[in-house]
Design an enzyme around this catalytic site. Structure first.
Site, short mmCIF file in Angstrom:
data_model
loop_
_atom_site.label_atom_id
_atom_site.label_comp_id
_atom_site.label_asym_id
_atom_site.label_seq_id
_atom_site.Cartn_x
_atom_site.Cartn_y
_atom_site.Cartn_z
N HIS A 113 0.74 -1.20 0.01
CA HIS A 113 0.05 -0.09 0.18
C HIS A 113 0.89 1.15 -0.08
CE1 HIS A 113 -3.21 -2.68 2.27
NE2 HIS A 113 -3.56 -2.41 0.99
N LYS B 229 -16.13 -7.58 5.13
CA LYS B 229 -15.17 -8.13 6.02
C LYS B 229 -15.08 -7.75 7.48
CE LYS B 229 -12.22 -7.24 1.91
NZ LYS B 229 -11.06 -6.62 1.42
N ARG C 91 -2.21 -6.00 -8.25
CA ARG C 91 -1.16 -7.02 -8.00
C ARG C 91 -1.11 -8.08 -8.92
NH1 ARG C 91 -3.32 -7.78 -1.99
NH2 ARG C 91 -5.11 -7.22 -3.27
P1 ADP Z 1 -9.93 -3.40 -0.51
O1 ADP Z 1 -10.86 -4.08 0.76
O2 ADP Z 1 -10.50 -2.13 -0.79
O3 ADP Z 1 -9.58 -4.27 -1.41
P2 ADP Z 1 -7.35 -3.31 0.63
O4 ADP Z 1 -6.71 -2.66 1.83
O5 ADP Z 1 -7.03 -4.82 0.65
O6 ADP Z 1 -8.77 -2.85 0.31
O7 ADP Z 1 -6.39 -2.87 -0.55
C1 ADP Z 1 -6.65 -1.47 -1.16
C2 ADP Z 1 -5.98 -1.40 -2.59
O8 ADP Z 1 -4.57 -1.53 -2.35
C3 ADP Z 1 -6.59 -2.22 -3.56
O9 ADP Z 1 -6.72 -1.62 -4.56
C4 ADP Z 1 -5.74 -3.29 -3.57
O10 ADP Z 1 -5.75 -4.15 -4.99
C5 ADP Z 1 -4.48 -2.45 -3.42
N1 ADP Z 1 -3.30 -3.23 -3.01
C6 ADP Z 1 -3.23 -4.03 -1.78
N2 ADP Z 1 -1.85 -4.67 -1.79
C7 ADP Z 1 -1.22 -4.27 -2.78
C8 ADP Z 1 0.24 -4.35 -3.27
N3 ADP Z 1 0.98 -5.31 -2.35
N4 ADP Z 1 0.40 -3.83 -4.42
C9 ADP Z 1 -0.26 -2.75 -4.77
N5 ADP Z 1 -1.55 -2.58 -4.49
C10 ADP Z 1 -2.04 -3.29 -3.52
#
Ligand code: ADP
Length: 178
Positions: A22, A46, A95
């Site tokens: 992130h 979630k 990803r």
């Molecule tokens: P959500 O529940 O909205 O998917 P997340 O916190 O899991 O929230 O992720 C927020 C955003 O960050 C999403 O678009 C996700 O694909 C992206 N994301 C999560 N991990 C990574 C990573 N390692 N590299 C790039 N983007 C990521």
């Protein structure tokens, strides 16, 4: 749309907790936009490990060194929230192919609801492509080494969470615990 809106981007997510993946997206986004709002959304699908206030505090600690980043939380509909803060762009990270279906669907729905707001996808950095909040929580639950995957404050918070013995580990919370 206000003049500055095109320069203000919203990066929404669960951030349960924020990871270096992130953070990499946020850092790169600050080079493209004047302001990046990192907003913790409470997703009814979630069940989070960290409550919204904890997720905000961890995101704040992780982004304190970055100029132009603001951390917030919301329970509103994403596009309504984006409008309310004057953000013309929603940033999402990609990803792998696995992310694509869901992100594609959400971006098109948001476009339908708010044609004036653009979704911008940022590709993960190669070495973070396997990194997710879910995986980090799973590792932490087993006491595995998560340094290098999350900011220091998150590492400490995860250790504290699982050391308390009250958490039973991600396996008991179901698959959608990201
Ligand atoms: P959500 O529940 O909205 O998917 P997340 O916190 O899991 O929230 O992720 C927020 C955003 O960050 C999403 O678009 C996700 O694909 C992206 N994301 C999560 N991990 C990574 C990573 N390692 N590299 C790039 N983007 C990521």
């Amino acid at each position: 749309m206000r003049g500055a809106a095109g320069r203000r981007a919203l990066y929404p997510g669960s951030f349960d907790p924020i990871t270096n993946g992130h953070l990499d997206v946020i850092e790169r986004a600050t080079r493209l936009f004047d302001e990046v709002w990192v907003t913790v959304f409470s997703n009814s699908q979630k069940r989070p490990l960290f409550d919204a206030a904890e997720r905000v505090a961890l995101a704040e600690a992780a982004t304190r060194h970055l100029r132009g980043v603001r951390v917030d939380q919301s329970r509103s509909l994403l596009v309504e929230y984006a409008r309310s803060i004057g953000a013309g762009v929603i940033i999402r990270g990609l990803r792998a192919v696995l992310d694509f279906d869901y992100e594609f669907q959400m971006a098109l729905m948001n476009k339908r609801l708010a044609p004036d707001i653009e979704t911008v996808f940022m590709l993960t950095r190669e070495n973070y492509s396997y990194l997710s909040s879910t995986l980090v929580k799973e590792l932490a639950a087993y006491g595995a080494d998560i340094s290098g995957l999350v900011p220091a404050a998150v590492e400490a918070a995860l250790k504290a969470k699982f050391a308390s013995g009250r958490e039973t580990g991600p396996a008991d919370r179901g698959r959608n615990g990201e």
